[in-house]
Structures are given as structure tokens and as C-alpha cells.
Design a protein around this motif. Structure first.
Motif, mmCIF file in Angstrom:
data_model
loop_
_atom_site.group_PDB
_atom_site.id
_atom_site.type_symbol
_atom_site.label_atom_id
_atom_site.label_comp_id
_atom_site.label_asym_id
_atom_site.label_seq_id
_atom_site.Cartn_x
_atom_site.Cartn_y
_atom_site.Cartn_z
ATOM 1 N N ALA A 185 0.604 -1.380 0.064
ATOM 2 C CA ALA A 185 -0.048 0.016 0.057
ATOM 3 C C ALA A 185 0.965 1.408 0.155
ATOM 4 C CB ALA A 185 -0.994 0.036 1.316
ATOM 5 N N MET A 186 2.183 1.026 0.575
ATOM 6 C CA MET A 186 2.689 2.395 0.817
ATOM 7 C C MET A 186 3.517 2.695 -0.512
ATOM 8 S SD MET A 186 6.397 2.831 2.950
ATOM 9 C CE MET A 186 7.356 1.810 1.837
ATOM 10 N N VAL A 311 -1.940 6.027 4.448
ATOM 11 C CA VAL A 311 -1.499 4.659 4.486
ATOM 12 C C VAL A 311 -2.008 4.461 6.054
ATOM 13 C CG1 VAL A 311 0.322 3.090 4.713
ATOM 14 C CG2 VAL A 311 0.445 4.737 2.909
#
Ligand code: GCU
Length: 340
Positions: A185-186, A311
Motif C-alpha cells: 500500500a505504501m 497509509v
């Protein structure tokens, strides 16, 4: 693939032990086998070598730690299984791998959790705020967390000469990430295309062009020689990473009281030494990578920070993760103000 590799590692381990003519105990010397995926020159390997010397001295040679560097006992995902089973006694495991045992470990790894290494170390070592999290893997994974070694601040590095100032410049580059949902996701948040992969495979993947980029600290960038195949290091400083030093809990619980006291004391001295070694190693790594042809660049850190803001909320939705996040932030605030 993973199972095959695990079997190969176990067989290799038994052969190594047989070749050395030893099981865990040889003529009253207890030998603890420790797995680390770094080279012999990495500060974590050096600090743990010193821990072995400390334990050996304090126990009059009755206990020592033999260190297996360079993923020789397997990548971290496999090593976790081996420590659980008591085949490997100790290991250095990245926080991202711990996420796969208990999702709450994700909180510690989040971008924006810490501003600096000093702040991080105050929160993660000898601080009751971590007790529940660390204790959670004792029952489920038969594993005790001694504490943490910093991974320093992590940044992006690329093969191509394309300038990176903001996330928009990543333009969907294939970026290696550790095997973690949060890391995926980062990198997506930074506008890259995440490619999960074990550490030991990154050099070849960069060299072959399977990857366009990776992210790590300066020390790994240099000691793992990634600078040879990705010459541009962009100081995104997107998070402060953490490695855990873990030991099989049955082994730890079974130590004689005097041995355990020596072991605990040696660990405290070792993590404090590691923090010092880390600072020096980071400076040396930058110089050496530059000498080897790498270039270090500044970026628009505000733009990266803004992109990464989404995030943490995504990974702190459960009651337990939210509680841990808030408690850690309170602790972190006590030690704020030092530059990363
Ligand atoms: C750092 C960290 C390792 C981790 C590696 C990675 O080097 O110290 O534990 O495995 O990053 O990116 O995989």
C-alpha cells in the motif's frame, strides 16, 4: 516453491551441524544458531557477534551464539518457521515479516510513526508500551522478542537516471517491497508498482531489470551492493524501519537463571552498541556508495509525506491496532524533536 526451499534449508542446516560435529550442545558448550540475512560486515551482524562474545565471557564459555549471515539458513519468512520449530535458535526478522504473524506489528512500521531513529529506539526497546504486542507471539509462535535494532530511515533507489522529485515522477515504476500488505500500500501511495520479494533476490532482480527500483536504508544499499545496480538514491526517508531480534521461547525459558541473566545483560549492551554502530555505518555507507558511483539526491519530502498520509488510517482500523497506534504516538511525542 517456499516449501521446497524450506526443506532445502533444513537439510542444509542438518548437514552443516553434522559437518561441524555438533548438535546444539557440544562438550557442555551450548551453541545458539542465529540467522540473519545481512552480510558479515553489516552493523547488526557485528553487534550480534559481540553479543556472542559477551555471553560467552559471562558464562565462562558455556554458551555462545554462532551467526549464519547472508540468508544461508533461509530468507526471513522461512527463518520464522525454523525458530518456531526450534531448528534455528535466534534470528533477526524485519518488522514487515512480523506483520504476517500478528497484523498489529504493522503499526510499528507505518510511515509517519517515527521522525527519527533516536525516537524510535526509545519507544521500541525497554518500553512497556510494546509489552502486549511483543508478548503476543510467545503463545502463537513460541518466540520471544528480545527487542529491536533500527533499520534507519528507508528511501527509494532507482536503476534509471530519471529524476524523482515527487511521487508523480515514479510513474508506475516496479518497486521491490518486503512481503507485507502495508509495504504494498505504501508504494502504491507513492505512485509505484509494488513487487514483493525476499531481500536476497533484490540485487539480481535490479540487475536484470525485473525491478526498476527498491527501497531500503543506506547501510543495506551499500552492504548488499544494490548501489552497483541502482545508482540513484532518492532521500524520500519515507519511514523508520525496525528489525526484531527473536529467540525460540522454549529455549529462553529453559535457560538456567544465571545464563539468562548473562544473556539479558548482553542483549541490553548489544542493542545500545547497535545504535552507535548504526550512526557510523550510515555515514560510511554513504561515502562508500558514492565512491562506488552512486549519487544521493534530495526530493520534495513534503510531497512524499502528503502522499503517504493515507497509509496509517488504512492500517489502524481495528480496535487493537488503533489502541497501539495511539499509545505509541503518546510515547513517541515524549522523544520528538530530533531530526531523522
Ligand atoms: C533491511 C532490514 C532487513 C530486511 C531488509 C529488506 O535491510 O534490516 O531485515 O530484510 O531491509 O528490505 O528486506
Amino acid at each position: 516453491m517456499r516449501v521446497k526451499r524450506l526443506i532445502a534449508v533444513v537439510v542444509a542446516l542438518f548437514m552443516a551441524v553434522a559437518a561441524a560435529g555438533c548438535t546444539t550442545t557440544v562438550s557442555q558448550v551450548k551453541i545458539l544458531r542465529l540467522s540473519i540475512n545481512q552480510t558479515a560486515k553489516h552493523p547488526s551482524t557485528i553487534a550480534l557477534q559481540h553479543m556472542s562474545e559477551r555471553v560467552s565471557k559471562a558464562t565462562n564459555g558455556r554458551v555462545r551464539i554462532d551467526i549464519y549471515p547472508n540468508e544461508t539458513l533461509g530468507a526471513q519468512a522461512e527463518t520464522l518457521q525454523l525458530v518456531k520449530a526450534g531448528i534455528v535458535d535466534m534470528a533477526v526478522i524485519s518488522g514487515t515479516q512480523m506483520e504476517n504473524l500478528n497484523k498489529d506489528f504493522t503499526v510499528v512500521n507505518l510511515p509517519g510513526m517515527f521522525d527519527s531513529v533516536d525516537q524510535q529506539l526509545k519507544v521500541v526497546n525497554d518500553n512497556p508500551v510494546m509489552n502486549d504486542l511483543y508478548g503476543s507471539v510467545r503463545d502463537t509462535w513460541n518466540m520471544r522478542i528480545l527487542g529491536g535494532f533500527t533499520q534507519g530511515t528507508r528511501s527509494l533507489y532507482t536503476r534509471s537516471d530519471k529524476t524523482i522529485k515527487t511521487p508523480a515522477d515514479l510513474g508506475n515504476m516496479k518497486v521491490r517491497v518486503q512481503e507485507s500488505a502495508m509495504m504494498v500500500a505504501m508504494v502504491r501511495a507513492m505512485n509505484g508498482s509494488p513487487t514483493p520479494m525476499a531481500y536476497g533476490e533484490v540485487y539480481t532482480a535490479l540487475q536484470a531489470g525485473v525491478l526498476d527500483a527498491a527501497e531500503n536504508n543506506e547501510v543495506s544499499y551499500h552492504t548488499a551492493k544494490h548501489y552497483e545496480v541502482a545508482k540513484h538514491y532518492w532521500q524520500t526517508n519515507h519511514l523508520v524501519g525496525l528489525d526484531y531480534v527473536v529467540i525460540n521461547d522454549d529455549l529462553y525459558e529453559g535457560m538456567a537463571p544465571d545464563v539468562r541473566a548473562a544473556f539479558d545483560k548482553a542483549w541490553t549492551e548489544t542493542y545500545l552498541e547497535h545504535a552507535e554502530l548504526w550512526k557510523k555505518a550510515t555515514e560510511e555507507a554513504i561515502t562508500a556508495a558514492k565512491d562506488g558511483g552512486a549519487t544521493f539526491h534530495t526530493v520534495d519530502n513534503k510531497a512524499f509525506k502528503a502522499a503517504l498520509e493515507k497509509v496509517a488510517p488504512e492500517f489502524t482500523k481495528t480496535e487493537s491496532s488503533k489502541k497501539l497506534y495511539e499509545a505509541m504516538k503518546v510515547e513517541a511525542a515524549k522523544y520528538a524533536g530530533k531530526a531523522a
